[in-house]
Design a protein around this motif. Structure first.
Motif, short mmCIF file in Angstrom:
data_model
loop_
_atom_site.label_atom_id
_atom_site.label_comp_id
_atom_site.label_asym_id
_atom_site.label_seq_id
_atom_site.Cartn_x
_atom_site.Cartn_y
_atom_site.Cartn_z
N GLU A 37 0.85 -1.21 0.03
CA GLU A 37 -0.02 -0.12 0.02
C GLU A 37 0.83 1.24 -0.06
N GLY A 38 0.63 2.28 -0.98
CA GLY A 38 1.12 3.64 -1.08
C GLY A 38 2.31 3.35 -1.97
N ARG A 39 2.60 2.28 -2.38
CA ARG A 39 4.07 2.31 -3.38
C ARG A 39 3.02 2.19 -4.72
N ILE A 40 3.77 2.19 -5.92
CA ILE A 40 3.58 2.11 -6.92
C ILE A 40 3.26 0.71 -7.70
N SER A 41 2.31 0.62 -8.41
CA SER A 41 1.63 -0.70 -8.97
C SER A 41 1.91 -0.52 -10.49
N ILE A 42 2.82 -1.39 -11.07
CA ILE A 42 2.82 -1.41 -12.55
C ILE A 42 2.27 -2.57 -13.38
N LEU A 43 1.45 -2.58 -14.28
CA LEU A 43 0.78 -3.84 -14.75
C LEU A 43 1.23 -3.58 -16.26
N ASN A 44 1.51 -4.44 -16.85
CA ASN A 44 2.21 -4.71 -18.25
C ASN A 44 1.31 -5.61 -19.28
N CYS A 45 1.35 -5.15 -20.53
CA CYS A 45 0.48 -5.78 -21.38
C CYS A 45 1.65 -5.50 -22.75
N ASP A 46 1.57 -6.61 -23.62
CA ASP A 46 2.26 -6.88 -24.84
C ASP A 46 0.99 -7.29 -25.79
N TYR A 47 1.23 -6.81 -27.24
CA TYR A 47 0.42 -6.99 -28.11
C TYR A 47 1.21 -7.24 -29.35
N THR A 48 0.36 -7.91 -30.40
CA THR A 48 1.13 -8.40 -31.54
C THR A 48 0.57 -7.71 -32.67
N ASN A 49 -0.71 -7.18 -32.70
CA ASN A 49 -1.36 -6.66 -33.88
C ASN A 49 -1.21 -5.22 -34.24
N SER A 50 -0.47 -4.82 -35.25
CA SER A 50 -0.28 -3.57 -35.52
C SER A 50 -1.54 -2.78 -35.89
N MET A 51 -2.59 -3.34 -36.14
CA MET A 51 -3.86 -2.58 -36.30
C MET A 51 -4.54 -2.07 -35.29
N PHE A 52 -4.06 -2.13 -34.03
CA PHE A 52 -4.72 -2.08 -32.71
C PHE A 52 -4.69 -0.20 -32.89
N ASP A 53 -5.96 0.34 -32.54
CA ASP A 53 -5.72 1.75 -32.60
C ASP A 53 -6.22 2.36 -31.34
N TYR A 54 -6.87 1.68 -30.60
CA TYR A 54 -6.98 1.96 -29.09
C TYR A 54 -6.87 0.96 -28.04
N PHE A 55 -6.29 1.30 -26.99
CA PHE A 55 -5.94 0.39 -25.80
C PHE A 55 -6.47 1.00 -24.61
N LEU A 56 -7.29 -0.21 -23.91
CA LEU A 56 -8.03 0.18 -22.91
C LEU A 56 -7.53 -0.67 -21.54
N TRP A 57 -7.88 -0.20 -20.28
CA TRP A 57 -7.61 -0.91 -19.13
C TRP A 57 -9.00 -0.95 -18.40
N TYR A 58 -9.09 -2.28 -17.94
CA TYR A 58 -10.50 -2.47 -16.98
C TYR A 58 -10.08 -3.15 -15.98
N LYS A 59 -10.87 -2.91 -15.10
CA LYS A 59 -10.70 -3.43 -13.61
C LYS A 59 -11.81 -4.25 -13.01
N LYS A 60 -11.59 -5.42 -12.59
CA LYS A 60 -12.93 -6.31 -12.32
C LYS A 60 -12.71 -6.92 -11.00
N TYR A 61 -13.79 -6.81 -9.87
CA TYR A 61 -13.91 -7.47 -8.74
C TYR A 61 -14.88 -8.69 -9.06
#
Lengths: 112, 115
Positions: A15-39
């Motif tokens: 708690e209080g520190r930085i969280s870094i979540l990573n994501c890699d993709y392969t498709n060069s045609m992607f034009d938007y990226f989104l992050w979702y949170k799920k409980y």
């Protein structure tokens, strides 16, 4: 063929520190990226997005960085709070189509 | 503003039975999506509607899955007959116009267990 990859199934941060979540993709045609949170037992909740023509987008404690040459994006949460404990999904939209392609998710655990 | 509504929240059926899920999107959202989320995976798009027309159903197993959005508002997703591998959470999402904000807003999902 996984076009969006989240290689860390889980991440533990104090708690209080930085969280870094990573994501890699392969498709060069992607034009938007989104992050979702799920409980548990809830649907995904939209957090933040970034256009492929930008390299950074910020919203309060959440910042998303995009490195197009590396086909990599990351979500930074500063400072991390107990309520941030959830599964985080990276998603991408291909230009011209509208459905999202999701990664498998990263379970973020914020420790007191 | 009310969110995306889905029912039922849980459903248990035997294989080869049929089942239907209902979704009511956010008011005024013209675009509606159905996703399937298998345990341990991210959501996978099944079908997308724009008003009451199908935009993309390329990943819908059409031999057993069907969906409709007759009046451009509510939608139903049906599975007939169900298989064991259909056990998943079925998520409905909606968005404003194609040229609006890109974020999709999800309902709580229907958890289907096929025995």
């Amino acid at each position: 063929d996984q076009q969006v990859k989240q290689n860390s199934p889980s991440l533990s941060v104090q708690e209080g520190r930085i969280s870094i979540l990573n994501c890699d993709y392969t498709n060069s045609m992607f034009d938007y990226f989104l992050w979702y949170k799920k409980y548990p037992a809830e649907g995904p909740t939209f957090l933040i997005s970034i256009s492929s023509i930008k390299d950074k987008n910020e919203d309060g404690r959440f910042t998303v960085f995009l490195n197009k040459s590396a086909k990599h994006l990351s979500l930074h949460i500063v400072p991390s709070q107990p309520g941030d404990s959830a599964v985080y999904f990276c998603a991408a939209r291909q230009g011209g189509a509208d459905g999202l392609t999701f990664g498998k998710g990263t379970h973020l655990i914020i420790q007191p | 503003e009310a969110g995306v509504a889905q029912s039922p929240r849980y459903k248990i059926i035997e294989k080869r039975q049929s089942v239907a899920f209902w979704c009511n999107p956010i008011s005024g959202h013209a675009t509606l999506y159905w996703y399937q989320q298998i345990l341990g995976q991210g959501p996978k798009l099944l079908i997308q509607f724009q008003n009451n027309g199908v935009v993309d159903d390329s990943q819908l197993p059409k031999d057993r899955f069907s969906a409709e959005r007759l009046k451009g508002v509510d939608s139903t997703l049906k599975i007939q007959p169900a298989k064991l591998e259909d056990s998943a959470v079925y998520l409905c999402a909606s968005r404003t116009t194609p040229f609006g904000l890109i974020a999709q807003y999800f309902g709580p999902g229907t958890r289907l267990t096929v025995l």
